[in-house]
Design a protein around this motif. Sequence first.
Motif: not given
Length: 317
Positions: A216-221, A226-227
């Motif tokens: 989840a932390e990797a996807r968040e980063r 991307e943002a």
Amino acid sequence: MPFSGFDIVVVVLVILVLLVIFAGIKTVPQGSNWTVERFGRYTRTLSPGLNLIVPFIDRIGAKLNMMEQVLDVPTQEVITRDNAIVAVDGVAFYQVLVAAQAAYQVSDLNNALLNLTMTNIRSVMGSMDLDELLSNREAINERLLRIVDEAGKPWGIKVTRVEIKDINPPANLVESMARQMMAERNKRAQILDAEGLKQAQVLEAEGRKEAAFRDAEARERSAEAEARATQVVSEAIAKGDVQAINYFVAQKYTDALAKIGSSSNNKVVLLPIEASALIGSLGGIGAIAKEVFGGESPAQNTRGANRPPVVRPRDDA
């Protein structure tokens, strides 16, 4: 020469004197005490060694052993508190301290002490359960010693030790106890297995939790990156830089084309003829990169190193 009457009297008197002297001398062996009675009444106690008494008036009453003695307690059946019948035998050690009390306070000291010990064995062990009886032998010995010694004090004796030698339950009871012990051990083994499985499951769950947290932390980063890229492109478009959106769209097309071309099953890719417009976009990407880096475009630097897959336009008509 013939003896006269006077000589005979003298010889008789000498013999009588010697007999009286020997009758009054008493030798008591080591480890023993003898009681002296005068006209049937106790007067004193003779200690080991040479002693004198009044002949024909005093006499020896009882000869007592003052050393520590062993009393064997025969096997007897005892019913425990939970109605189990066990065979018990033991041994007692005692010592006479006061000879007069041991001789005149009790009749047949050994028999009295034996019956006293057997009675208390039944009383003490009968008040206990079988499991308690088998596991607390030292406590039983201590309790028996205290009771028997207290009861033997008026007899002038000291009970130094009472030991239970053997406790023998019936054969069927021994078999039942063996099955119970096996069941208890199996129960403990199952509990240990369950505890181990529980610990393993807890550790596995913690591992999955940690892995999920890191994913989840990797996807968040990644989403943040991307943002951030989208924000930069948006700001460039807002400033009127149209090439920024062309670069962004062309990069997405290029990534999609690279994924299609990297497949091990597809060496020739057929696309609609409208998709060939993507190739024209590559020139725009090169121009943008040239403006950004101020020199040769990255596509020219890597020309020939990573060739795109062969793309053949297909006419859908």
